[in-house]
Write a protein that holds these residues in place. Structure first.
Motif, PDB file in Angstrom:
ATOM      1  N   UNK A  46       0.816  -1.216   0.000  1.00  0.00           N
ATOM      2  CA  UNK A  46       0.000   0.000   0.000  1.00  0.00           C
ATOM      3  C   UNK A  46       0.848   1.263   0.000  1.00  0.00           C
ATOM      4  N   UNK A  47       2.039   1.206   0.571  1.00  0.00           N
ATOM      5  CA  UNK A  47       2.929   2.370   0.497  1.00  0.00           C
ATOM      6  C   UNK A  47       3.396   2.571  -0.941  1.00  0.00           C
ATOM      7  N   UNK A  48       3.669   1.490  -1.666  1.00  0.00           N
ATOM      8  CA  UNK A  48       4.070   1.617  -3.061  1.00  0.00           C
ATOM      9  C   UNK A  48       2.939   2.113  -3.944  1.00  0.00           C
ATOM     10  N   UNK A  49       1.728   1.653  -3.673  1.00  0.00           N
ATOM     11  CA  UNK A  49       0.597   2.001  -4.534  1.00  0.00           C
ATOM     12  C   UNK A  49       0.038   3.382  -4.202  1.00  0.00           C
ATOM     13  N   UNK A  50      -0.090   3.702  -2.928  1.00  0.00           N
ATOM     14  CA  UNK A  50      -0.658   4.982  -2.490  1.00  0.00           C
ATOM     15  C   UNK A  50       0.327   5.722  -1.584  1.00  0.00           C
ATOM     16  N   UNK A  51       1.461   6.167  -2.126  1.00  0.00           N
ATOM     17  CA  UNK A  51       2.492   6.762  -1.262  1.00  0.00           C
ATOM     18  C   UNK A  51       2.067   8.074  -0.593  1.00  0.00           C
ATOM     19  N   UNK A  52       1.235   8.871  -1.242  1.00  0.00           N
ATOM     20  CA  UNK A  52       0.826  10.136  -0.644  1.00  0.00           C
ATOM     21  C   UNK A  52      -0.174   9.925   0.495  1.00  0.00           C
ATOM     22  N   UNK A  91      11.976   4.915  -2.298  1.00  0.00           N
ATOM     23  CA  UNK A  91      12.343   4.142  -3.482  1.00  0.00           C
ATOM     24  C   UNK A  91      11.168   3.728  -4.359  1.00  0.00           C
ATOM     25  N   UNK A  92       9.959   4.162  -4.057  1.00  0.00           N
ATOM     26  CA  UNK A  92       8.805   3.616  -4.773  1.00  0.00           C
ATOM     27  C   UNK A  92       8.796   3.964  -6.252  1.00  0.00           C
ATOM     28  N   UNK A  93       9.365   5.089  -6.654  1.00  0.00           N
ATOM     29  CA  UNK A  93       9.363   5.444  -8.080  1.00  0.00           C
ATOM     30  C   UNK A  93      10.244   4.513  -8.903  1.00  0.00           C
ATOM     31  N   UNK A  94      11.358   4.084  -8.328  1.00  0.00           N
ATOM     32  CA  UNK A  94      12.228   3.142  -9.039  1.00  0.00           C
ATOM     33  C   UNK A  94      11.645   1.740  -9.036  1.00  0.00           C
ATOM     34  N   UNK A  95      11.099   1.325  -7.901  1.00  0.00           N
ATOM     35  CA  UNK A  95      10.632  -0.050  -7.746  1.00  0.00           C
ATOM     36  C   UNK A  95       9.407  -0.326  -8.611  1.00  0.00           C
ATOM     37  N   UNK A  96       8.621   0.686  -8.913  1.00  0.00           N
ATOM     38  CA  UNK A  96       7.443   0.490  -9.756  1.00  0.00           C
ATOM     39  C   UNK A  96       7.802  -0.031 -11.141  1.00  0.00           C
ATOM     40  N   UNK A  97       9.019   0.213 -11.588  1.00  0.00           N
ATOM     41  CA  UNK A  97       9.437  -0.203 -12.922  1.00  0.00           C
ATOM     42  C   UNK A  97      10.184  -1.534 -12.911  1.00  0.00           C
ATOM     43  N   UNK A 103      11.347  -7.073  -7.930  1.00  0.00           N
ATOM     44  CA  UNK A 103      10.600  -6.630  -6.750  1.00  0.00           C
ATOM     45  C   UNK A 103      10.788  -7.609  -5.595  1.00  0.00           C
ATOM     46  N   UNK A 104      10.803  -8.890  -5.907  1.00  0.00           N
ATOM     47  CA  UNK A 104      10.985  -9.900  -4.864  1.00  0.00           C
ATOM     48  C   UNK A 104      12.343  -9.765  -4.188  1.00  0.00           C
TER      49      UNK A 104
END
Length: 165
Positions: A46-52, A91-97, A103-104
């Motif tokens: 949820x932090x990766x999907x909805x960081x704000x 790091x969520x912007x990098x990990x999304x790609x 990711x694992x």
């Protein structure tokens, strides 16, 4: 305005509730060491999907609830959740790609750091550390991550919760 975010809030609370149930579900002693860190995986997702929408106060409350539920030293889970979510937010912007296997690997590192922090807190309370077996939940969590991510992506699309940038 808050009614627009209600489906996301309900889904987040339900997934966290199921994760807490999975974390406290009784297992045989020889299998407990392989239990993935379900609450941590749900928080990371949820932090990766909805960081704000990430609230550190909510993570602290969740951590204290986990400490009381599991019976760990008070403050262990809030510290783990806040540090892990901070690393995710950085790091969520990098990990999304990343691909699922990348990711694992990232999840393996995040959960291993969380496990190190948790066992450091437990060692401060007098628990003896034995080898590196305490890192096995991070391997189990990394193996579960693709399944959890795909399942939660489908749930998110079903309830029309868009990913925030």
């Amino acid at each position: 305005m808050w009614l627009d975010r209600l489906p996301a809030l309900v889904l987040i609370v339900l997934t966290l509730f199921v994760a807490i149930l999975l974390d406290v579900y009784p297992l045989a002693l020889e299998h407990r060491i392989f239990r993935p860190q379900f609450v941590l995986l749900v928080v990371i997702y949820w932090v990766y999907v909805l960081p704000q929408s990430c609230s550190m106060a909510a993570l602290i409350i969740l951590g204290v609830l986990l400490d009381v539920t599991v019976g760990s030293p008070l403050g262990q889970h809030p510290l783990v959740l806040v540090v892990t979510s901070y690393l995710c937010l950085r790091s969520y912007r990098r990990v999304r790609h990343f691909t699922h296997w990348q990711e694992s690997l990232w999840i393996l590192l995040l959960v291993a750091c969380a496990q190190l922090i948790a066992y450091w807190v437990q060692s401060l309370s007098g628990r003896q550390m034995e080898g590196f077996g305490f890192l096995l939940p991070s391997v189990a969590s990394a193996c579960c991550w693709p399944v959890i991510a795909i399942l939660f992506d489908r749930l998110r699309r079903l309830y029309r919760i868009s990913r925030q940038v």
